[in-house]
Write a protein that holds these residues in place. Structure first.
Motif, PDB file in Angstrom:
ATOM      1  N   GLN A 316       0.812  -1.218   0.000  1.00 41.91           N
ATOM      2  CA  GLN A 316       0.000   0.000   0.000  1.00 41.91           C
ATOM      3  C   GLN A 316       0.849   1.273   0.000  1.00 41.91           C
ATOM      4  N   MET A 317       2.093   1.147  -0.415  1.00 42.36           N
ATOM      5  CA  MET A 317       3.003   2.288  -0.407  1.00 42.36           C
ATOM      6  C   MET A 317       2.522   3.443  -1.280  1.00 42.36           C
ATOM      7  N   TYR A 318       1.831   3.106  -2.361  1.00 41.23           N
ATOM      8  CA  TYR A 318       1.459   4.135  -3.340  1.00 41.23           C
ATOM      9  C   TYR A 318      -0.039   4.427  -3.359  1.00 41.23           C
ATOM     10  N   ASN A 319      -0.720   4.123  -2.250  1.00 40.14           N
ATOM     11  CA  ASN A 319      -2.159   4.373  -2.198  1.00 40.14           C
ATOM     12  C   ASN A 319      -2.519   5.824  -2.521  1.00 40.14           C
ATOM     13  N   ALA A 320      -1.808   6.771  -1.890  1.00 38.43           N
ATOM     14  CA  ALA A 320      -2.131   8.187  -2.089  1.00 38.43           C
ATOM     15  C   ALA A 320      -1.925   8.595  -3.542  1.00 38.43           C
ATOM     16  N   TYR A 321      -0.816   8.169  -4.125  1.00 37.50           N
ATOM     17  CA  TYR A 321      -0.572   8.444  -5.548  1.00 37.50           C
ATOM     18  C   TYR A 321      -1.656   7.794  -6.409  1.00 37.50           C
ATOM     19  N   ASN A 322      -2.024   6.563  -6.033  1.00 39.95           N
ATOM     20  CA  ASN A 322      -2.974   5.806  -6.854  1.00 39.95           C
ATOM     21  C   ASN A 322      -4.370   6.414  -6.847  1.00 39.95           C
ATOM     22  N   VAL A 323      -4.754   7.035  -5.731  1.00 41.99           N
ATOM     23  CA  VAL A 323      -6.054   7.700  -5.687  1.00 41.99           C
ATOM     24  C   VAL A 323      -6.111   8.771  -6.781  1.00 41.99           C
ATOM     25  N   GLY A 324      -5.097   9.633  -6.821  1.00 42.35           N
ATOM     26  CA  GLY A 324      -5.043  10.670  -7.851  1.00 42.35           C
ATOM     27  C   GLY A 324      -4.962  10.083  -9.243  1.00 42.35           C
ATOM     28  N   PHE A 325      -4.197   9.007  -9.385  1.00 41.03           N
ATOM     29  CA  PHE A 325      -4.037   8.345 -10.680  1.00 41.03           C
ATOM     30  C   PHE A 325      -5.385   7.834 -11.193  1.00 41.03           C
ATOM     31  N   TYR A 326      -6.121   7.133 -10.340  1.00 35.47           N
ATOM     32  CA  TYR A 326      -7.411   6.570 -10.772  1.00 35.47           C
ATOM     33  C   TYR A 326      -8.463   7.653 -10.987  1.00 35.47           C
ATOM     34  N   LEU A 327      -8.394   8.728 -10.234  1.00 38.28           N
ATOM     35  CA  LEU A 327      -9.316   9.843 -10.477  1.00 38.28           C
ATOM     36  C   LEU A 327      -9.063  10.448 -11.854  1.00 38.28           C
ATOM     37  N   ASP A 328      -7.792  10.615 -12.190  1.00 39.30           N
ATOM     38  CA  ASP A 328      -7.446  11.157 -13.507  1.00 39.30           C
ATOM     39  C   ASP A 328      -7.861  10.204 -14.628  1.00 39.30           C
ATOM     40  N   MET A 329      -7.827   8.904 -14.333  1.00 32.74           N
ATOM     41  CA  MET A 329      -8.211   7.892 -15.323  1.00 32.74           C
ATOM     42  C   MET A 329      -9.725   7.680 -15.354  1.00 32.74           C
ATOM     43  N   ASP A 330     -10.442   8.385 -14.481  1.00 32.75           N
ATOM     44  CA  ASP A 330     -11.904   8.292 -14.402  1.00 32.75           C
ATOM     45  C   ASP A 330     -12.371   6.918 -13.923  1.00 32.75           C
ATOM     46  N   VAL A 331     -11.545   6.274 -13.091  1.00 31.89           N
ATOM     47  CA  VAL A 331     -11.906   4.992 -12.480  1.00 31.89           C
ATOM     48  C   VAL A 331     -12.303   5.305 -11.035  1.00 31.89           C
ATOM     49  N   MET A 332     -13.499   5.838 -10.875  1.00 28.80           N
ATOM     50  CA  MET A 332     -13.908   6.445  -9.607  1.00 28.80           C
ATOM     51  C   MET A 332     -14.070   5.436  -8.469  1.00 28.80           C
ATOM     52  N   ASP A 333     -14.608   4.261  -8.771  1.00 27.44           N
ATOM     53  CA  ASP A 333     -14.831   3.275  -7.711  1.00 27.44           C
ATOM     54  C   ASP A 333     -13.515   2.808  -7.098  1.00 27.44           C
ATOM     55  N   ARG A 334     -12.520   2.581  -7.954  1.00 26.79           N
ATOM     56  CA  ARG A 334     -11.205   2.144  -7.453  1.00 26.79           C
ATOM     57  C   ARG A 334     -10.541   3.256  -6.649  1.00 26.79           C
ATOM     58  N   ALA A 335     -10.673   4.485  -7.100  1.00 28.32           N
ATOM     59  CA  ALA A 335     -10.114   5.625  -6.366  1.00 28.32           C
ATOM     60  C   ALA A 335     -10.739   5.730  -4.981  1.00 28.32           C
ATOM     61  N   LEU A 336     -12.057   5.584  -4.916  1.00 25.93           N
ATOM     62  CA  LEU A 336     -12.753   5.677  -3.629  1.00 25.93           C
ATOM     63  C   LEU A 336     -12.343   4.541  -2.700  1.00 25.93           C
ATOM     64  N   GLN A 337     -12.221   3.345  -3.247  1.00 29.41           N
ATOM     65  CA  GLN A 337     -11.811   2.187  -2.453  1.00 29.41           C
ATOM     66  C   GLN A 337     -10.436   2.412  -1.822  1.00 29.41           C
ATOM     67  N   LEU A 338      -9.495   2.896  -2.616  1.00 28.86           N
ATOM     68  CA  LEU A 338      -8.143   3.140  -2.117  1.00 28.86           C
ATOM     69  C   LEU A 338      -8.113   4.292  -1.111  1.00 28.86           C
ATOM     70  N   ALA A 339      -8.922   5.318  -1.363  1.00 27.08           N
ATOM     71  CA  ALA A 339      -8.976   6.458  -0.436  1.00 27.08           C
ATOM     72  C   ALA A 339      -9.487   6.020   0.930  1.00 27.08           C
ATOM     73  N   LYS A 340     -10.496   5.160   0.945  1.00 26.08           N
ATOM     74  CA  LYS A 340     -11.020   4.640   2.208  1.00 26.08           C
ATOM     75  C   LYS A 340      -9.970   3.790   2.922  1.00 26.08           C
ATOM     76  N   GLN A 341      -9.263   2.990   2.152  1.00 21.68           N
ATOM     77  CA  GLN A 341      -8.211   2.149   2.710  1.00 21.68           C
ATOM     78  C   GLN A 341      -7.101   2.990   3.321  1.00 21.68           C
ATOM     79  N   GLU A 342      -6.752   4.061   2.642  1.00 24.64           N
ATOM     80  CA  GLU A 342      -5.682   4.930   3.130  1.00 24.64           C
ATOM     81  C   GLU A 342      -6.089   5.636   4.415  1.00 24.64           C
ATOM     82  N   VAL A 343      -7.357   6.016   4.536  1.00 24.24           N
ATOM     83  CA  VAL A 343      -7.849   6.622   5.780  1.00 24.24           C
ATOM     84  C   VAL A 343      -7.780   5.615   6.920  1.00 24.24           C
ATOM     85  N   ARG A 344      -8.084   4.362   6.630  1.00 22.24           N
ATOM     86  CA  ARG A 344      -7.977   3.328   7.677  1.00 22.24           C
ATOM     87  C   ARG A 344      -6.525   3.146   8.095  1.00 22.24           C
TER      88      ARG A 344
END
Length: 427
Positions: A316-344
């Motif tokens: 999970q080293m790149y969770n924060a980067y990946n949230v932005g990456f998936y948002l830019d790619m318009d993969v919203m569900d994956r971005a939200l999943q990772l964002a929730k994981q990062e908050v945990r």
């Protein structure tokens, strides 16, 4: 008295204006950094290392070998960005923790720092708690606990540990106070502390301390708009370690964001990527390619980033980067999943900010606003998160809040980069 105040105010404004003119006129010089872009590949072995590594493969009771090999693998990771070296260091340190008696606390701390590098912060905290019970090297353990609690967003506990190690003459303390002041939004205090740390490093002639203080100071100067000083300290860092990727990236950012020279910034980045496998450099390359209008390069760079971060070892080293990456790619569900994981993993204002932004992008603006009001607003000074917050307030019609944040963001265009400038203006 009023006349004096007005005079001082005008004088202060004049100094700022003069400083801005100087910074705007500053230009980097390729001749300064070109010699550092032609470095040889990093050697990730040696005769001594091979002997020690062979010994721990043959006999797991070689405690001294385990420590040496772990240190070398950690160094290899720092110099190459290759995650396999960090994972091998972890394996060696785990064995050392199991075997050690007298030195056990040192290996616990070393393994905790390995976990910090992997963003396994809660596991690092468990190891640090074990180290507290052993009571060896109390000051070093308190330093570690400060670092972990800062990462976890436990700022009250972090401050407690910072107070417990208070020593204005200690390099490690000064670096941590600088980090604390930066977190609190007191940039000038952060810079003063890091300058003091730099002076300590120069007195001791400790190359590791010099490198740490120079790169940190360069970064802080950049945040403060002192671009020329930032540039000079990145060069000083490269004089100590010609392969240092952080310093080269810092110069690439100056060339890109301050000088708006995307082509030259890409050239510098390419020199880093040749010897460093860290995926984030491809993300930056994609951003600069977008700025220069090279769509083919942008897509290729994003593809290279994705191929890098999907490796299982990164966890999970790149969770924060990946949230932005998936948002830019318009993969919203994956971005939200990772964002929730990062908050945990680490419930900080920054991770809550990304979670709120992910909700906004899914059209859940009211939920995004609630998160911002409860966990983000007034709790972070990170420009990228403030930009997300401003967009959330804008979507919810909070014009006064947007205006306040926009004013701050206009002063952070250098930190955010040219691509964000039009977005800030249109807030």
């Amino acid at each position: 008295m009023e006349t004096t105040k007005k005079y001082l105010c005008l004088l202060f404004m004049g100094l700022i204006f003069f400083s801005c003119i100087q910074e705007e006129g500053f230009k980097t010089n390729r001749q300064d950094y070109d010699p550092f872009l032609k470095t040889e590949p990093v050697k990730t072995t040696s005769k001594d290392f091979q002997v020690w590594d062979h010994q721990i493969m043959q006999d797991s009771t070689q405690l001294v070998s385990l420590g040496y090999v772990a240190d070398e693998y950690t160094r290899f990771f720092q110099e190459t960005g290759d995650i396999k070296h960090l994972k091998r260091a972890e394996q060696s340190l785990k064995k050392a923790v199991k075997m050690a008696n007298v030195e056990k606390v040192e290996y616990l701390r070393a393994l905790a720092r390995n976990y910090i590098s992997q963003h396994r912060f809660k596991e690092a905290l468990e190891l640090a708690s074990q180290a507290v019970k052993i009571k060896g090297g109390v000051n070093a353990t308190q330093n570690l606990l400060f670092d972990i609690h800062m990462e976890l967003g436990n700022y009250g506990q972090a401050q407690m540990y910072l107070d417990s190690i208070r020593n204005q003459y200690d390099f490690g303390y000064l670096v941590r106070v600088a980090k604390w002041n930066d977190h609190e939004g007191d940039m000038q205090a952060a810079i003063r502390c890091m300058e003091m740390a730099s002076e300590k490093a120069e007195s001791s002639k400790d190359s590791n301390q010099l490198l740490l203080s120079y790169t940190n100071l360069a970064n802080l100067y950049g945040h403060a708009g002192r671009i020329e000083e930032s540039y000079q300290f990145y060069l000083k860092a490269l004089q100590i370690d010609p392969k240092n990727a952080d310093a080269k990236r810092g110069i690439a950012w100056i060339v890109y964001s301050h000088e708006r020279n995307g082509e030259e910034a890409l050239r510098i980045l390419d020199s880093i990527i040749k010897g460093n496998k860290s995926p984030e450099y491809h993300l930056l390359k994609a951003e600069i390619a977008s700025y220069t209008g090279d769509e083919t390069l942008r897509i290729q760079s994003l593809d290279n980033y994705y191929k890098g971060v999907v490796q299982e070892d990164y966890g999970q080293m790149y969770n924060a980067y990946n949230v932005g990456f998936y948002l830019d790619m318009d993969v919203m569900d994956r971005a939200l999943q990772l964002a929730k994981q990062e908050v945990r993993n680490r419930p900080t204002p920054e991770t809550y900010g990304w979670l709120a932004y992910s909700l906004l992008k899914r059209g859940e603006k009211e939920q995004a606003l609630e998160l911002v009001e409860n966990h983000v607003d007034g709790q972070t000074f990170e420009p990228e998160i403030l930009f997300c917050v401003a967009e959330i307030y804008k979507a919810n019609g909070h014009k006064k809040k947007v205006k306040e944040i926009k004013k701050e963001l206009l002063g952070a265009v250098y930190e955010l980069g040219p691509l964000k400038e039009s977005g800030i203006v249109s807030l």
